[in-house]
Design an enzyme around this catalytic site. Structure first.
Site, PDB file in Angstrom:
ATOM      1  CB  CYS A 146      35.481  41.882  36.629  1.00 45.16           C
ATOM      2  SG  CYS A 146      34.851  40.793  37.906  1.00 45.16           S
ATOM      3  CB  THR A 147      40.076  42.920  38.512  1.00 50.08           C
ATOM      4  OG1 THR A 147      39.744  44.261  38.062  1.00 50.08           O
ATOM      5  CG2 THR A 147      41.282  42.807  39.274  1.00 50.08           C
TER       6      THR A 147
END
Length: 221
Positions: A146-147
């Site tokens: 994810c980020t």
């Protein structure tokens, strides 16, 4: 609580001092077995123009995913170079799934080349089914990103509770990966939750060939 997520902007030396201050307060001076991952990104503008302090859940999971999870059993972290090695293995035919633990609009802007678009526009709706996982996948390696890594911590714990045995997470998320290795096997830009909207991956990250759904402006603008 599950932890603290901090984002600040300032001169590099000041940000490093702040990170050291937070580490001392949270971990103590004598704790050598744990550390905080501090990710430094050069910016050309004031990404955070106001101070905001919020007391809330870091993420919101569905009841199906959050019930009974053990945040001490979240899967295994992979450093960027380890992650790259596993992606290379999958590209060459090794078993496993690469999962984007974000929203579909984030994937459209940029993603690792071998990950499928998430089947949800809201992280709270994420389940093993929206991620495309089946019962027979419980014995296969699951690689998640994810980020910044926070969403993977919670989904990792949920998948472990559901019986997925081999859960791996990209340590520090795409941001840390880009700062370390650049855009290897990454396509497009990275969506970020501040006034910049998107950033390149690594110093020479490419521009994303997509436009905003609402105004049709280039994703890089």
């Amino acid at each position: 609580g599950h932890g603290i997520n901090v984002q600040v902007i300032g001169e590099t030396s000041a940000c490093r001092r702040y990170a050291s201050f937070v580490a001392r307060r949270l971990l103590g001076r004598g704790n050598k077995d744990r550390n905080l991952l501090c990710k430094l990104d050069p910016v050309a503008e004031l990404a955070f123009p106001r101070l905001r302090v919020k007391h809330k859940n870091l993420v919101t999971l569905s009841t199906e995913m959050s019930d009974g999870i053990n945040m001490q059993d979240r899967g295994e972290d992979l450093e960027p170079d380890e992650w790259a090695e596993h992606l290379e293995g999958i590209a060459n035919g090794s078993p496993g799934h690469v999962l984007d633990i974000r929203n579909s609009y984030e994937w459209e802007l940029g993603h690792f080349s071998m990950s499928a678009m998430p089947n949800t526009n809201d992280f709270a709706d994420t389940t093993d089914k929206t991620l495309g996982l089946q019962h027979e996948d419980k014995e296969l390696p699951i690689y998640m990103y994810c980020t910044g890594g926070i969403r993977c911590e919670f989904v990792g714990a949920a998948l472990r509770r559901k019986g997925f045995r081999h859960v791996y997470k990209l340590k520090g998320g795409v941001q840390h990966y880009g700062n370390t290795l650049g855009p290897q096997r990454w396509e497009g830009r990275l969506f970020v939750f501040d006034r910049r909207n998107s950033v390149p991956i690594g110093k020479n990250g490419e521009a994303a060939p997509v436009c905003c759904r609402l105004c049709a402006a280039s994703a890089a603008e």
